[in-house]
Design a protein around this motif. Structure first.
Motif, PDB file in Angstrom:
ATOM      1  N   PHE A  63       0.849  -1.181   0.000  1.00 45.85           N
ATOM      2  CA  PHE A  63       0.000   0.000   0.000  1.00 45.85           C
ATOM      3  C   PHE A  63       0.886   1.233   0.000  1.00 45.85           C
ATOM      4  O   PHE A  63       2.094   1.142   0.222  1.00 45.85           O
ATOM      5  N   ARG A  64       0.291   2.376  -0.256  1.00 45.61           N
ATOM      6  CA  ARG A  64       1.027   3.631  -0.246  1.00 45.61           C
ATOM      7  C   ARG A  64       0.637   4.412   0.999  1.00 45.61           C
ATOM      8  O   ARG A  64      -0.528   4.473   1.366  1.00 45.61           O
ATOM      9  N   LEU A  65       1.632   5.006   1.640  1.00 47.22           N
ATOM     10  CA  LEU A  65       1.418   5.802   2.839  1.00 47.22           C
ATOM     11  C   LEU A  65       2.299   7.032   2.729  1.00 47.22           C
ATOM     12  O   LEU A  65       3.517   6.909   2.624  1.00 47.22           O
ATOM     13  N   THR A 106       5.627  -2.159   1.853  1.00 50.74           N
ATOM     14  CA  THR A 106       5.460  -3.573   1.560  1.00 50.74           C
ATOM     15  C   THR A 106       5.697  -4.363   2.839  1.00 50.74           C
ATOM     16  O   THR A 106       6.696  -4.152   3.533  1.00 50.74           O
ATOM     17  N   VAL A 107       4.763  -5.247   3.152  1.00 51.49           N
ATOM     18  CA  VAL A 107       4.883  -6.117   4.324  1.00 51.49           C
ATOM     19  C   VAL A 107       4.841  -7.548   3.819  1.00 51.49           C
ATOM     20  O   VAL A 107       3.853  -7.968   3.216  1.00 51.49           O
ATOM     21  N   VAL A 127       9.290   1.544   1.916  1.00 50.37           N
ATOM     22  CA  VAL A 127       9.573   0.939   3.215  1.00 50.37           C
ATOM     23  C   VAL A 127       9.144  -0.522   3.103  1.00 50.37           C
ATOM     24  O   VAL A 127       8.015  -0.804   2.710  1.00 50.37           O
ATOM     25  N   THR A 128      10.056  -1.432   3.440  1.00 53.05           N
ATOM     26  CA  THR A 128       9.756  -2.856   3.346  1.00 53.05           C
ATOM     27  C   THR A 128       9.951  -3.510   4.700  1.00 53.05           C
ATOM     28  O   THR A 128      11.013  -3.367   5.317  1.00 53.05           O
TER      29      THR A 128
END
Length: 192
Positions: A4-6, A12-13, A61-62
């Motif tokens: 998702f975008r934040l 990414t999780v 961010v991952t």
């Protein structure tokens, strides 16, 4: 994978990291697993906030099994600014330890304080892709070529991991606690 975008960043999780955190929280007998998760979130947010303040907002961010990775944009930061951003997470953790030490000493504040201290010190270890390892690399790049810097950083990382692994075996022999063994194995993946 959950994507998702934040705030304009791709987040990414990985399923495995999500599953491990969930499993950890489910088996956490004393209910303090949230302390580690909160300390880690504060640590990473400090990096992100400083990078944004310096004009280098992360693109992605991952959250993966080996930890949280920030992918920065290609904008160059001076070594001093890069060191500031790299040390921001540890600074927040160590500051929270000091701050929480002034609170009335309940079991919760004590656990939270020591969790912040542990995470801050752990990330300062001069190993591979941990904050301390990247700070050492940044420092050595001023004095040596890339090849020499890589060799020194790799050698230092190996020495630290071997010492921690030997300490973990002693701790396991003395107490039966195997968490430092797992941590040492994790650090092997942090060496690069």
């Amino acid at each position: 994978m959950l994507k998702f975008r934040l705030w304009g960043m791709q987040v990414t999780v990985s399923f495995l990291s999500f599953a491990l955190v969930t499993a950890y929280l489910l088996v956490d007998k004393n209910g303090y697993g949230y302390c580690g998760i909160l300390a880690a979130i504060m640590h990473e947010l400090a990096h992100i906030i400083v990078y944004v303040a310096l004009g280098r907002k992360p693109q992605a961010v991952t959250l993966a099994i080996e930890g949280i990775r920030l992918k920065a944009n290609e904008r160059y930061l001076s070594p001093r600014k890069e060191a500031l951003a790299l040390s921001a997470g540890c600074f927040v953790n160590l500051s929270m330890f000091v701050l929480l030490s002034f609170f009335p000493q309940s079991e919760e504040t004590t656990v939270m304080a020591w969790t912040h201290l542990s995470l801050g010190v752990f990330n300062l270890l001069p190993v591979g892709s941990l904050d301390g390892g990247m700070l050492v690399r940044l420092f050595l790049e001023h004095f040596f070529s890339d090849t020499v810097t890589e060799r020194w950083c790799f050698a230092l990382s190996i020495v630290i991991v071997v010492i921690l692994f030997m300490l973990s075996l002693w701790m396991f022999y003395q107490t039966g606690n195997f968490t430092l063994i797992i941590t040492s194995l994790f650090l092997i993946f942090a060496i690069r």
